[in-house]
Scaffold this motif. Structure first.
Motif, PDB file in Angstrom:
ATOM      1  N   SER A   1       5.525  19.612  -9.158  1.00 49.74           N
ATOM      2  CA  SER A   1       4.365  19.939  -8.122  1.00 49.74           C
ATOM      3  C   SER A   1       4.419  20.326  -6.988  1.00 49.74           C
ATOM      4  O   SER A   1       3.815  20.800  -6.029  1.00 49.74           O
ATOM      5  N   LEU A   2       5.611  19.633  -6.299  1.00 47.83           N
ATOM      6  CA  LEU A   2       6.106  19.581  -4.957  1.00 47.83           C
ATOM      7  C   LEU A   2       6.868  21.123  -4.535  1.00 47.83           C
ATOM      8  O   LEU A   2       7.934  21.271  -5.323  1.00 47.83           O
ATOM      9  N   ARG A   3       6.580  21.448  -3.244  1.00 50.08           N
ATOM     10  CA  ARG A   3       7.441  22.875  -3.171  1.00 50.08           C
ATOM     11  C   ARG A   3       8.921  22.232  -2.852  1.00 50.08           C
ATOM     12  O   ARG A   3       9.005  21.096  -2.350  1.00 50.08           O
ATOM     13  N   SER A   4       9.718  22.963  -3.169  1.00 48.34           N
ATOM     14  CA  SER A   4      11.123  22.641  -3.191  1.00 48.34           C
ATOM     15  C   SER A   4      11.606  22.310  -2.226  1.00 48.34           C
ATOM     16  O   SER A   4      12.764  21.270  -2.107  1.00 48.34           O
ATOM     17  N   GLU A   5      11.366  22.662  -0.971  1.00 48.35           N
ATOM     18  CA  GLU A   5      11.658  22.626   0.370  1.00 48.35           C
ATOM     19  C   GLU A   5      11.421  21.328   0.988  1.00 48.35           C
ATOM     20  O   GLU A   5      11.865  20.695   2.020  1.00 48.35           O
ATOM     21  N   LEU A   6      10.207  20.713   0.392  1.00 49.37           N
ATOM     22  CA  LEU A   6       9.761  19.483   0.960  1.00 49.37           C
ATOM     23  C   LEU A   6      10.635  18.039   0.726  1.00 49.37           C
ATOM     24  O   LEU A   6      11.292  18.088  -0.535  1.00 49.37           O
ATOM     25  N   ASP A   7      10.888  17.391   1.517  1.00 41.24           N
ATOM     26  CA  ASP A   7      11.328  15.867   1.445  1.00 41.24           C
ATOM     27  C   ASP A   7      10.041  15.157   1.187  1.00 41.24           C
ATOM     28  O   ASP A   7       9.037  14.894   1.973  1.00 41.24           O
ATOM     29  N   PRO A   8      10.240  14.563  -0.055  1.00 40.52           N
ATOM     30  CA  PRO A   8       8.838  13.597  -0.472  1.00 40.52           C
ATOM     31  C   PRO A   8       8.504  12.678   0.446  1.00 40.52           C
ATOM     32  O   PRO A   8       7.725  12.249   0.610  1.00 40.52           O
ATOM     33  N   ARG A   9       9.620  11.729   1.057  1.00 44.99           N
ATOM     34  CA  ARG A   9       9.472  10.731   1.854  1.00 44.99           C
ATOM     35  C   ARG A   9       8.804  11.078   3.188  1.00 44.99           C
ATOM     36  O   ARG A   9       7.731  10.624   3.745  1.00 44.99           O
TER      37      ARG A   9
ATOM     38  N   TYR B   1       0.964  -1.216  -0.040  1.00 45.54           N
ATOM     39  CA  TYR B   1      -0.151   0.145  -0.070  1.00 45.54           C
ATOM     40  C   TYR B   1       0.792   1.087  -0.047  1.00 45.54           C
ATOM     41  O   TYR B   1       0.617   2.017  -0.611  1.00 45.54           O
ATOM     42  N   GLY B   2       2.060   1.426   0.882  1.00 44.98           N
ATOM     43  CA  GLY B   2       2.632   2.472   0.698  1.00 44.98           C
ATOM     44  C   GLY B   2       3.233   2.868  -0.862  1.00 44.98           C
ATOM     45  O   GLY B   2       3.610   3.893  -0.891  1.00 44.98           O
ATOM     46  N   ASP B   3       3.696   1.522  -1.504  1.00 43.92           N
ATOM     47  CA  ASP B   3       4.219   1.823  -2.630  1.00 43.92           C
ATOM     48  C   ASP B   3       3.325   2.540  -3.661  1.00 43.92           C
ATOM     49  O   ASP B   3       3.609   3.361  -4.692  1.00 43.92           O
ATOM     50  N   ILE B   4       2.135   2.302  -3.409  1.00 43.58           N
ATOM     51  CA  ILE B   4       1.061   3.436  -4.108  1.00 43.58           C
ATOM     52  C   ILE B   4       1.344   4.656  -3.838  1.00 43.58           C
ATOM     53  O   ILE B   4       1.429   5.439  -4.790  1.00 43.58           O
ATOM     54  N   TRP B   5       1.461   5.112  -2.756  1.00 40.87           N
ATOM     55  CA  TRP B   5       1.672   6.493  -2.273  1.00 40.87           C
ATOM     56  C   TRP B   5       3.104   6.783  -2.714  1.00 40.87           C
ATOM     57  O   TRP B   5       3.170   8.148  -3.291  1.00 40.87           O
ATOM     58  N   ARG B   6       4.027   6.027  -2.721  1.00 39.21           N
ATOM     59  CA  ARG B   6       5.425   6.443  -2.913  1.00 39.21           C
ATOM     60  C   ARG B   6       5.438   6.872  -4.361  1.00 39.21           C
ATOM     61  O   ARG B   6       6.111   7.780  -4.825  1.00 39.21           O
ATOM     62  N   LYS B   7       4.753   6.158  -5.155  1.00 38.94           N
ATOM     63  CA  LYS B   7       4.830   6.358  -6.808  1.00 38.94           C
ATOM     64  C   LYS B   7       4.003   7.786  -6.892  1.00 38.94           C
ATOM     65  O   LYS B   7       4.154   8.431  -7.722  1.00 38.94           O
ATOM     66  N   LEU B   8       2.653   8.167  -6.227  1.00 40.09           N
ATOM     67  CA  LEU B   8       2.248   9.284  -6.299  1.00 40.09           C
ATOM     68  C   LEU B   8       3.016  10.502  -5.867  1.00 40.09           C
ATOM     69  O   LEU B   8       2.951  11.457  -6.659  1.00 40.09           O
ATOM     70  N   PHE B   9       3.987  10.275  -4.826  1.00 36.56           N
ATOM     71  CA  PHE B   9       4.781  11.657  -4.380  1.00 36.56           C
ATOM     72  C   PHE B   9       5.884  11.574  -5.717  1.00 36.56           C
ATOM     73  O   PHE B   9       6.350  12.744  -5.602  1.00 36.56           O
ATOM     74  N   GLN B  10       6.413  10.519  -6.029  1.00 33.23           N
ATOM     75  CA  GLN B  10       7.449  10.449  -7.058  1.00 33.23           C
ATOM     76  C   GLN B  10       6.844  11.150  -8.146  1.00 33.23           C
ATOM     77  O   GLN B  10       7.801  12.238  -8.875  1.00 33.23           O
ATOM     78  N   GLU B  11       5.766  10.986  -8.645  1.00 34.82           N
ATOM     79  CA  GLU B  11       5.166  11.749  -9.928  1.00 34.82           C
ATOM     80  C   GLU B  11       4.942  13.167  -9.681  1.00 34.82           C
ATOM     81  O   GLU B  11       5.413  13.711 -10.426  1.00 34.82           O
ATOM     82  N   ALA B  12       4.702  13.563  -8.589  1.00 34.65           N
ATOM     83  CA  ALA B  12       4.387  14.851  -8.062  1.00 34.65           C
ATOM     84  C   ALA B  12       5.707  15.478  -8.255  1.00 34.65           C
ATOM     85  O   ALA B  12       6.147  16.680  -8.748  1.00 34.65           O
ATOM     86  N   LYS B  13       6.734  15.011  -7.782  1.00 34.77           N
ATOM     87  CA  LYS B  13       8.204  15.432  -7.681  1.00 34.77           C
ATOM     88  C   LYS B  13       8.917  15.472  -9.079  1.00 34.77           C
ATOM     89  O   LYS B  13       9.282  16.749  -9.423  1.00 34.77           O
ATOM     90  N   ARG B  14       8.542  14.701 -10.105  1.00 32.73           N
ATOM     91  CA  ARG B  14       9.050  14.688 -11.285  1.00 32.73           C
ATOM     92  C   ARG B  14       8.207  15.915 -12.153  1.00 32.73           C
ATOM     93  O   ARG B  14       8.853  16.639 -13.202  1.00 32.73           O
ATOM     94  N   GLU B  15       6.955  16.157 -12.021  1.00 26.78           N
ATOM     95  CA  GLU B  15       6.141  17.041 -12.476  1.00 26.78           C
ATOM     96  C   GLU B  15       6.640  18.588 -12.119  1.00 26.78           C
ATOM     97  O   GLU B  15       6.326  19.536 -12.498  1.00 26.78           O
TER      98      GLU B  15
ATOM     99  N   LEU C   1       4.001  11.966   6.708  1.00 24.98           N
ATOM    100  CA  LEU C   1       3.054  12.843   7.421  1.00 24.98           C
ATOM    101  C   LEU C   1       1.687  12.624   6.882  1.00 24.98           C
ATOM    102  O   LEU C   1       0.852  12.746   7.946  1.00 24.98           O
ATOM    103  N   VAL C   2       1.570  12.894   5.686  1.00 25.18           N
ATOM    104  CA  VAL C   2       0.305  12.715   4.775  1.00 25.18           C
ATOM    105  C   VAL C   2      -0.702  11.362   5.452  1.00 25.18           C
ATOM    106  O   VAL C   2      -1.604  11.402   5.998  1.00 25.18           O
TER     107      VAL C   2
END
Length: 218
Positions: free
Chosen positions: A145-153, A129-143, A158-159
């Motif tokens: 879309s994530l704020r630069s100061e955030l660590d995706p993991r 299940y965690g892999d589903i969310w990991r891919k979502l955040f990886q996609e957002a990082k590639r796009e 936290l979410v």
């Protein structure tokens, strides 16, 4: 479905209900049997022990959650943005956890209580299940879309932690699930996206133009 399969499912449903409310330490087979409208010894025909029954509930809870969230994501249009996909996952997680499944509520509430000997299968499914969310955040990082100061993991953990904690405090008598979902989606997007910074900066020129207009009018 055969009678034995229906009885087994009834036991599992009852165990999920009891476990979600009383926790690992407080779940007794007598309570499960009462909820399933069976004699307690009958449970041993289907499950060798209390621990085997609880393990099945815990595994089912996280497995069913993973399937539900993935189905909701797969149903989105291919061009859905990464942040919109994260929002969809937020809603799917909360709705399944709080409205649809006693199994998932039981799994989330008891993840830190179960002993190691029945944690193995649950942990493997939780990682899936965690892999589903990991891919979502990886996609957002590639796009981008994530704020630069955030660590995706860290952001992902936290979410997920905040979403799962809702099982402990949400009470339908004190606010609708739809309100909780709207609030969660708003907080998650505002916390992750680069957009809020731009939106905050945007009104300044408008205020400047308004002052100039006022001076010209005076």
């Amino acid at each position: 479905m055969a009678k034995s399969a229906r009885t087994r499912q009834r036991i599992l449903d009852a165990a999920a209900h009891v476990l979600s409310r009383k926790g690992f330490a407080g779940t007794r087979l007598t309570d499960v049997a009462e909820a399933a409208e069976l004699q307690a010894p009958a449970i041993y025909y289907y499950f060798p022990s209390r621990e085997d029954l609880i393990e099945e509930v815990m595994w089912s809870g996280i497995s069913n959650m993973a399937e539900h969230v993935q189905e909701q994501l797969d149903a989105l249009p291919p061009d859905t943005s990464s942040l919109d996909r994260i929002e969809a996952a937020v809603e799917a997680h909360l709705r399944y956890q709080l409205e649809i499944s006693d199994y998932t509520t039981a799994a989330i509430r008891n993840a830190g209580q179960i002993p190691d000997n029945i944690r193995v299968r649950y942990s493997a499914e939780a990682n899936r299940y965690g892999d589903i969310w990991r891919k979502l955040f990886q996609e957002a990082k590639r796009e981008g879309s994530l704020r630069s100061e955030l660590d995706p993991r860290a952001a992902r953990m936290l979410v997920l932690g905040a979403l799962s904690w809702a099982a402990e405090w949400w009470n339908p008598r004190r606010g609708s699930l739809d309100q909780v979902i709207r609030t969660a989606k708003s907080i998650v997007r505002a916390g992750l996206s680069t957009a809020p910074e731009a939106e905050t900066a945007a009104p300044a020129p408008q205020r400047t133009r308004a002052r100039k207009t006022a001076k010209a009018a005076g």
